[in-house]
Design a protein around this motif. Structure first.
Motif, PDB file in Angstrom:
ATOM      1  N   VAL A   1      75.672  34.555 117.675  1.00  0.00           N
ATOM      2  CA  VAL A   1      75.244  35.720 118.448  1.00  0.00           C
ATOM      3  C   VAL A   1      75.364  36.950 117.567  1.00  0.00           C
ATOM      4  N   GLU A   2      74.297  37.741 117.517  1.00  0.00           N
ATOM      5  CA  GLU A   2      74.289  38.948 116.691  1.00  0.00           C
ATOM      6  C   GLU A   2      74.630  40.168 117.540  1.00  0.00           C
ATOM      7  N   TYR A   3      75.678  40.877 117.139  1.00  0.00           N
ATOM      8  CA  TYR A   3      76.105  42.108 117.815  1.00  0.00           C
ATOM      9  C   TYR A   3      75.653  43.312 116.996  1.00  0.00           C
ATOM     10  N   ARG A   4      74.938  44.214 117.639  1.00  0.00           N
ATOM     11  CA  ARG A   4      74.620  45.479 116.990  1.00  0.00           C
ATOM     12  C   ARG A   4      75.786  46.443 117.180  1.00  0.00           C
ATOM     13  N   ALA A   5      75.737  47.562 116.478  1.00  0.00           N
ATOM     14  CA  ALA A   5      76.861  48.494 116.482  1.00  0.00           C
ATOM     15  C   ALA A   5      77.234  48.933 117.890  1.00  0.00           C
ATOM     16  N   SER A   6      76.230  49.120 118.758  1.00  0.00           N
ATOM     17  CA  SER A   6      76.501  49.635 120.098  1.00  0.00           C
ATOM     18  C   SER A   6      77.193  48.617 121.001  1.00  0.00           C
ATOM     19  N   ASP A   7      77.209  47.328 120.595  1.00  0.00           N
ATOM     20  CA  ASP A   7      77.807  46.289 121.437  1.00  0.00           C
ATOM     21  C   ASP A   7      79.147  45.777 120.909  1.00  0.00           C
ATOM     22  N   ILE A   8      79.529  46.190 119.693  1.00  0.00           N
ATOM     23  CA  ILE A   8      80.721  45.615 119.072  1.00  0.00           C
ATOM     24  C   ILE A   8      81.983  45.950 119.859  1.00  0.00           C
ATOM     25  N   ASP A   9      81.975  47.071 120.594  1.00  0.00           N
ATOM     26  CA  ASP A   9      83.179  47.416 121.358  1.00  0.00           C
ATOM     27  C   ASP A   9      83.408  46.466 122.532  1.00  0.00           C
ATOM     28  N   GLU A  10      82.476  45.527 122.766  1.00  0.00           N
ATOM     29  CA  GLU A  10      82.678  44.513 123.799  1.00  0.00           C
ATOM     30  C   GLU A  10      83.511  43.340 123.291  1.00  0.00           C
ATOM     31  N   LEU A  11      83.867  43.373 122.005  1.00  0.00           N
ATOM     32  CA  LEU A  11      84.674  42.321 121.404  1.00  0.00           C
ATOM     33  C   LEU A  11      86.094  42.831 121.150  1.00  0.00           C
ATOM     34  N   VAL A  12      87.082  42.002 121.467  1.00  0.00           N
ATOM     35  CA  VAL A  12      88.470  42.314 121.127  1.00  0.00           C
ATOM     36  C   VAL A  12      89.069  41.112 120.419  1.00  0.00           C
ATOM     37  N   LEU A  13      90.125  41.337 119.672  1.00  0.00           N
ATOM     38  CA  LEU A  13      90.834  40.233 119.038  1.00  0.00           C
ATOM     39  C   LEU A  13      91.391  39.294 120.105  1.00  0.00           C
ATOM     40  N   ALA A  14      91.414  38.001 119.795  1.00  0.00           N
ATOM     41  CA  ALA A  14      91.823  37.004 120.798  1.00  0.00           C
ATOM     42  C   ALA A  14      92.863  36.031 120.272  1.00  0.00           C
ATOM     43  N   TYR A  15      93.633  36.431 119.262  1.00  0.00           N
ATOM     44  CA  TYR A  15      94.769  35.602 118.861  1.00  0.00           C
ATOM     45  C   TYR A  15      95.765  35.538 120.020  1.00  0.00           C
ATOM     46  N   ALA A  16      95.846  36.645 120.754  1.00  0.00           N
ATOM     47  CA  ALA A  16      96.640  36.704 121.986  1.00  0.00           C
ATOM     48  C   ALA A  16      95.736  37.224 123.086  1.00  0.00           C
ATOM     49  N   THR A  17      95.794  36.603 124.252  1.00  0.00           N
ATOM     50  CA  THR A  17      95.015  37.063 125.394  1.00  0.00           C
ATOM     51  C   THR A  17      95.915  37.089 126.622  1.00  0.00           C
ATOM     52  N   THR A  18      95.460  37.806 127.644  1.00  0.00           N
ATOM     53  CA  THR A  18      96.205  37.769 128.898  1.00  0.00           C
ATOM     54  C   THR A  18      96.000  36.410 129.568  1.00  0.00           C
TER      55      THR A  18
ATOM     56  N   ASP B   1      96.866  23.530 113.484  1.00  0.00           N
ATOM     57  CA  ASP B   1      96.295  24.617 112.682  1.00  0.00           C
ATOM     58  C   ASP B   1      96.516  25.940 113.416  1.00  0.00           C
ATOM     59  N   PRO B   2      97.281  26.862 112.853  1.00  0.00           N
ATOM     60  CA  PRO B   2      97.563  28.112 113.574  1.00  0.00           C
ATOM     61  C   PRO B   2      96.329  28.952 113.849  1.00  0.00           C
ATOM     62  N   ALA B   3      95.308  28.825 113.012  1.00  0.00           N
ATOM     63  CA  ALA B   3      94.105  29.636 113.200  1.00  0.00           C
ATOM     64  C   ALA B   3      93.235  29.134 114.342  1.00  0.00           C
ATOM     65  N   ASN B   4      93.335  27.831 114.663  1.00  0.00           N
ATOM     66  CA  ASN B   4      92.426  27.260 115.653  1.00  0.00           C
ATOM     67  C   ASN B   4      93.114  26.620 116.854  1.00  0.00           C
ATOM     68  N   ASP B   5      94.340  26.135 116.666  1.00  0.00           N
ATOM     69  CA  ASP B   5      94.964  25.309 117.698  1.00  0.00           C
ATOM     70  C   ASP B   5      96.013  26.029 118.540  1.00  0.00           C
ATOM     71  N   ILE B   6      96.507  27.167 118.063  1.00  0.00           N
ATOM     72  CA  ILE B   6      97.598  27.860 118.758  1.00  0.00           C
ATOM     73  C   ILE B   6      97.051  29.095 119.465  1.00  0.00           C
ATOM     74  N   GLN B   7      97.298  29.189 120.760  1.00  0.00           N
ATOM     75  CA  GLN B   7      96.869  30.355 121.532  1.00  0.00           C
ATOM     76  C   GLN B   7      98.095  31.012 122.158  1.00  0.00           C
ATOM     77  N   VAL B   8      98.270  32.290 121.875  1.00  0.00           N
ATOM     78  CA  VAL B   8      99.329  33.070 122.512  1.00  0.00           C
ATOM     79  C   VAL B   8      98.774  33.676 123.788  1.00  0.00           C
ATOM     80  N   LEU B   9      99.472  33.444 124.892  1.00  0.00           N
ATOM     81  CA  LEU B   9      99.124  34.064 126.166  1.00  0.00           C
ATOM     82  C   LEU B   9     100.254  35.007 126.551  1.00  0.00           C
ATOM     83  N   THR B  10      99.931  36.082 127.231  1.00  0.00           N
ATOM     84  CA  THR B  10     100.952  37.049 127.619  1.00  0.00           C
ATOM     85  C   THR B  10     100.570  37.691 128.944  1.00  0.00           C
TER      86      THR B  10
END
Length: 725
Positions: A635-652, A549-558
């Protein structure tokens, strides 16, 4: 400064309502906004405007420019958030989540009833809210209370924004310092760089300048020195040599070295820095907390190693025979030796690569000691690593933070020297991920007589945080170490495992055309070719060929964050590929429902930590809350904490430590030259469980395999441990 491609016009002021945040770089703050000017029409605003939200009304100072590619834009040099003047602006302002009890629907009703008098009525005649259908007594009281609180901090917000701080960061500052924010910022604006994620030294320096702080002041010089040594800590160093630190601070501050030396002396005198002499390479300077961590690890390692155990009586040979019979396995001599030491030594390190039997050893120790009614605690540094170990052992495994009972209200751990862990044995897996401060907290909480076993792979990348604790423990020669090098028969069928060990030895991985293989290398030379192939692999070839499943099983690392093959661009491409129909969590927002996301810094209040991966489940757009699932925990994120989240389809690769994925794709190109290192490639390969795909330029692969020149991490721990032998 004139930017190439831009034709500046006369400086001017623009008042406008923010309709959409088209782009925002969380690092630099550079943003692109679509706005409606007060005089009508539509415009694009660019500049360092981090933290601006749709619905805000701004007074922007800057110039109209003509970009050769994008046309006419307003380039903002500064901005101030102001109360909206138009009915649409007031409606957007109130419906932006500012007040609990007022969402978009209620904001529309308020403006429909009171028009341009809406804000004045909230100020002076709030009882008239009763005229609005749907606002009862309780809801009215809640809105009035929130409005008064909002007005009470408005002066603070205006002060902060006057000095170039956006609404979002101003909200974070208020959350941190409450109504003392103005006094704190005036007294020491450089505290912002230390206390508020996202506000760097350069931004704090600009604020200090606007407050009139002299360029060569001791306060500025001291702040620059602390910033430089903290930057070194983010690169893994526990200390810096004084001359290196002076050079770094001179470059940051453009001050004379003598001024920097004076600041270092002043910091050392008031214990803002710890200073040690005696190293022939120069005087060592530590942040106090890292100095305490290094001293604490050395002291507690010595204490645990030399303490008297609780007198476990065990026939090791008989116990090993029982375990072999129960599991129908025959342990190799090195495995038997490892279990024997785990049962008899106070402190033991077990290190080895994939397929060398580390999990078998943990299972053996746990099974034998449970039969002896011993109390055992198992832990790992991250939630994902803990989950992996729990699935492999069937035993309860906690993160180290949960094991030590972190309490966000105390700002520390409830388990410590005076209230230690209650166990006969503590086992910590993925110990290469332990940074100095977490390792110090762990060791401190291990009481006399309790054995500690650290299990990890020394050939992986070191911890994200400062230090190289596992490596220092091993290289010191001060404690017992078992090195597992043999790949056992059940793992030899995996090309992933075999190639990981080839890479570790400096040999190029072997590939084949066998469709049943679990390891592939696909040659592509140009970055755009690599990107196009990667997207095809994720969307079609791997799902069809391997039923993943590309949405759950495939992780791009870079290896990198920037560039065509960096995480930032890959995540944008993969989000469009895998979640194009996902509903944005907010207007102009970068996150969508069902996005895979990663937490990028420790948030002890929410109990989510750097590197944790989750899935966006829902959002409440009225007050800009986002709900994220981390392995089933919402986990509930309020507006002031949302910048602690980044997309993770690709990670270092660094961020992937402690995780395991069914499929890993690793793009490699010579553009990544600075990061092409053997331990990085090895770490990436060992993250794959069922399928590993290397994609890119064979020259880059050759460089990574050959390059064993790891950047030195400055640490005095191994030396301290050797002195205590």
């Amino acid at each position: 400064m004139q930017i190439p491609g831009l034709q500046p016009e006369t400086p001017t002021t623009l008042e406008a309502l923010v309709e959409r945040v088209t782009y925002e770089n969380p690092e630099s703050g550079w943003s692109v906004l679509r706005v409606t000017p007060s005089k009508g029409g539509s415009a694009v605003v660019v500049g360092r405007l981090a933290g601006i939200s749709p619905g805000e009304s701004l007074r922007l100072t800057g110039s109209w420019v003509t970009d050769r590619k994008y046309g006419r834009q307003f380039r903002a040099d500064s901005f101030l958030s102001i109360e909206p003047k138009t009915l649409a602006g007031i409606e957007r302002y109130l419906g932006s989540g500012l007040l609990p009890g007022i969402g978009k629907v209620m904001a529309k009703r308020l403006v429909g009833r009171f028009a341009d008098e809406t804000l004045r009525i909230l100020d002076s005649e709030p009882q008239r809210l009763a005229e609005i259908p749907g606002i009862g007594t309780k809801r009215r009281a809640k809105i009035i209370k929130a409005w008064k609180a909002q007005r009470a901090v408005r002066d603070v917000l205006i002060f902060l924004q006057t000095h170039g701080i956006s609404i979002r960061f101003a909200s974070k500052i208020l959350k941190k310092y409450d109504t003392h924010a103005v006094a704190v910022v005036k007294k020491d604006p450089f505290r912002l760089a230390e206390d508020i994620p996202g506000i760097g030294f350069a931004a704090a320096d600009r604020i200090a300048e606007s407050l009139g702080l002299a360029n060569d002041s001791l306060e500025r010089a001291s702040a620059g020195v602390l910033f430089a040594i903290r930057q070194a800590a983010t690169q893994g160093h526990l200390f810096q040599y004084q001359q290196t630190l002076i050079d770094a601070a001179v470059e940051i501050l453009t001050l004379e070295p003598s001024r920097i030396e004076g600041a270092i002396d002043a910091l050392a005198e008031r214990q803002g820095l710890a200073r040690e002499k005696g190293d022939p390479r120069g005087t060592r300077l530590y942040l106090p907390e890292l100095h305490a961590a290094e001293l604490g690890i050395a002291s507690d390692t010595d204490r645990i190693r030399s303490s008297r155990d609780k007198g476990l009586e065990i026939d090791v040979e008989r116990a090993l025979a029982w375990f072999e019979s129960r599991e129908a396995v025959q342990l190799a001599p090195i495995q038997r030796r490892a279990i024997e030491l785990a049962l008899t030594e106070n402190l033991l390190v077990i290190t080895g690569g994939p397929g060398t039997g580390k999990t078998t050893l943990i299972n053996g120790v746990v099974a034998i000691l449970r039969r002896k009614r011993q109390q055992i605690l198992l832990a790992a540094p991250t939630g994902r690593a803990a989950k992996r170990l729990q699935e492999a052992t069937g035993a309860e495994v906690k993160t180290v933070h949960r094991l030590l009972e972190y309490d966000p209200h105390l700002g520390g751990f409830r388990r410590h020297r005076d209230r230690p862990l209650e166990a006969d044995l503590v086992i910590v897996d993925e110990a290469s991920m332990l940074d100095a401060q977490l390792a110090q907290s762990l060791l401190e909480a291990v009481p006399d007589g309790t054995r500690l076993v650290l299990v990890g792979d020394i050939d992986q990348l070191p911890s994200v945080g400062p230090g190289q604790v596992l490596g220092d423990l091993i290289s010191s020669g001060a404690i017992s170490v078992v090195r597992l090098e043999e790949v056992f028969r059940q793992a030899q069928a995996s090309q992933i495992v075999l190639n990981a060990h080839r890479i570790q030895r400096g040999a190029k991985p072997l590939t084949s055309e066998d469709p049943d293989s679990d390891f592939f290398f696909i040659q592509r030379n140009e970055p755009q070719e690599i990107l196009d192939t990667l997207l095809h692999l994720v969307a079609q070839r791997i799902p069809k060929g391997f039923s993943l499943d590309p949405a759950n099983d495939i992780q791009v690392l870079t290896p990198m964050r920037r560039g065509l093959l960096g995480t930032e661009n890959l995540n944008r491409e993969l989000q469009e590929l895998l979640n194009a129909d996902g509903r944005p969590t907010s207007e102009g927002g970068r996150l969508r429902i069902s996005d895979r996301v990663m937490q990028i810094r420790n948030n002890y209040d929410l109990e989510v930590f750097n590197g944790d991966i989750g899935r966006v489940r829902s959002s409440h757009r009225e007050d800009r809350r986002v709900i994220v699932s981390f392995d089933g925990r919402l986990v509930e994120y309020r507006a002031s904490d949302i910048d602690e989240l980044v997309l993770a389809y690709a990670t270092t690769v660094h961020k992937s430590q402690g995780s395991e994925y069914p499929c890993v794709i690793l793009p490699l190109h010579t553009q990544h030259f600075v990061m092409l290192q053997r331990n990085l490639l090895y770490t990436a390969v060992t993250r794959a469980r069922d399928l590993m795909v290397l994609l890119g330029d064979s020259r880059a692969l050759d460089i990574a395999v050959r390059n064993q020149d790891q950047k030195e991490r400055l640490s005095g721990l191994a030396e301290r441990l050797r002195r205590r032998k």
